[in-house]
Design an enzyme around this catalytic site. Sequence first.
Site: not given
Length: 645
Positions: A552-553
Site C-alpha cells: 500500500e502506497g
Amino acid sequence: MSVDGWNTVLVLGGIRSGKSEFAESLVTDAPVVRYVATAPEGDPEDTEWATRLAAHRARRPGSWTTEETTEDPRRLADVLESAEPNEMLLVDDLGGWVTVLLDPDHQPADDVATIAELAEAIRGCAARVVLVSPEVGLSLVPTTPLGRAFTDALGAANRAVADACDAVVLVVAGQPVWLKPAATAIEQAAPATTSTATATAAVVASPADAEPTPEVQLPDVLTHTPPATPPQEAGNPWAAPTMALPMVATGLVIQPGMELPMPNEYEGPQAVDRLATLDVPGAGLGVLDRVVGFAAATQGTSIPAAWDSVRVLLLHGDHAGGASAGTVAGESARRAAQARAGQGALARLAAESGASLQVVDTPASAPIEDQPALTPDQVESALRYGWRLAEQAADAGVQLLVLGACGAGTEAAAAAVLAATAGAEPPAVLGRVITDSGEIDDAAWMIRCAAVRDALHRTRRSSRGAKDILAELGGGDVAVATGVLLGATARRVPVLLDGPVGLAAGMVSRDLAGQARHWCLLADHGRHPAVRLAADVLGLTPLLDLRLDLGEGANALVALPLLRSVLALSAGLPAHPSLDGGDDTDPGADEPESTDPSYADPDLTEPDFVEPDSTEPDFVEPEPAGPGPASTRADEQPASGWRAG
C-alpha cells in the site's frame, strides 16, 4: 460519548433547533442512560403537546430508563447528587423544570435558592450529565407578567447551569456551536508563511495541546524527507481552512452528517473541455483526462497545476487474532522501520518522486472475532489524530496526500468493514494470502475468513454507525485513515488512495461526511477484490490497470509521475493554431509588401484608381451577360477552365 473529557454538558437551542436530537447523539455510546424527564403532562385536551411528548419517548432506545421529576423541582438536584460515577444522565429539559418551579402549587418558594441548589448538584455530580435547555434570551420580551417571569427564571437557570457545567453548546438550525470552555475557540490557522525547515519542524514536533488522550499514544513523526525534494512554500492557496467546526479542548468533535466542502463542480468539466483545444498531434489523453478534471475541481481552476508537494502517510498498526493469520511476526514492524530509515520500495519511490514520507503508528487492534477492535475513546482519539495529520500537511504546503498502510491483519479488517457497510460476503472481498516464498496459503485465508465471519456474527445486533464499525471491526489504522480523509476534505487537499485500508476508510467516511469521497483518487485497484468492490460503491474508477502489488502506497507512487506528466502537459500546451484567433486575422497580413509599382491593394483603392506610371489598362469587372451563376444553360462553362463538379 462524543465529547471526551467532560462530565457535564449544557445543550442550548431555540424551538425546533434540534437541541434534543443533538443531546441524544452525545450519549449514544453509553451502555446505560437514565433519561430524566422534567416536562409536565400538560392539559389533557392539548393533543399537540401530547404528540410532542410521544415523539420524544419514541426516540429513546429500549435500554434507557426514564425518571420523572415533575412532582417536585428539587428532586432533580437529588437525582444528580445520588448518581453513580458509571452512569450517564440526560436531562431534557430545563424549560419544563422551570415551568414546574413556577407552578402555583409550589409557591411560595425561593426560586433563586432552588436554581443555586441545582447548580451545586451539577458541580458535585459524579456521573456524566447532558442537560438540555431552551435559549430564550434572543427573543422579544414577553408582553405578559407570567411570560416575563418564565423567561427571567429560565435565563437565570441557564446562566447558573452553564457556569457549573464543563462544556456548553448552542444548537442553531441543527448545527452545534461550542461556547465553553474558552479553549475551544481554537484558531483554524491560516497557511503558515515559514520556511520549509520550519514547516518540517512543525510536523516533527506535535503541539502539546493536541496530543491524544493518555490511553492512546499516537506519536507524530516525519520520518523521511528525500534530499532531492525541491523547496516548497508553506501553505496551499487552495487548502486554506474552510469553516469553523465544533471543538473541545481534547480536539475536534467528529460526528455524523458533517458538512464539509465539495470540489468545484464547474472547473472540472471546463478543464476537460479545454483539452480538446490543445495542440496535440494525436487524439488526446484518453481516460487520463479524468486526472485533469479531478485536479481542476480540487484546485478550483480550469488549468490545474501538477502536484509539486506530495506527502505519503504510511499507517502502521497490527490486528490481533485470526485476521493476521499467515503473516510473519514482526514483519510489519520491520517494514515500518525500513521506511523510517529511507529504505525499501516505498521510501525509494518517494525519493524518486520528491515526496515526503511519514510513518504513523496507530493503535493496535484486538481480535475482532472475540471483542471490539478499539474502545469508543480510542476511536475518537484516532479520528482526531488523523484529522490533525491532514491539517498539518495542508499547513506545510502539501498539495496531495498518498495514503498507505502496513500491518498484520489489515486486509481482513478492511474486508470486515466492507461486509458491514456494503453487505459483501467475506470470501468475496478477502484477498489470497501469499507467503514470503510466493506460495498461496489457503489455510491462512480460511482462518481469516472465519475471523471475519465470527466478527460479523458477534456484531449482528450492533449499530452500523461509522464509529461503531470502527470500534467493532475497523481498528486503529482504518480509524486514523478515516480521520485523514475527513481532515483532508475540510482543508481541500486531494488524497490518492492505494489499498484496502484507504478504501475501507472511504466507506466509513460516508456516514460522517459524504463529501470525502469526492476528494479521493484511485490510481490502480491492484486486482484486490476489496479495493474493486469499495471503488465501485464509492464511484471511484481506477485510472490504470497495472495490477501492481508492491504494498500500500508504493503502487500509487509508481503511477504518480504519469499523473504529474499529464497535468504538466495539459497546463503547458498552447491551443491549436486553428483555434487561436485564426478567424479574426487577415490571411495576407504577414505577406511582404509588393515592390511592383503596378501593385495596388484592392482593399485600399477605389475601383477606378490607376497608378500614374502604370502602362497597364484598367481592369473592369465585366457585367454578366446572362442571369448569373444560377443559370442553367447547357452550353455554359466555368471561366477558369476547370470542369464543375
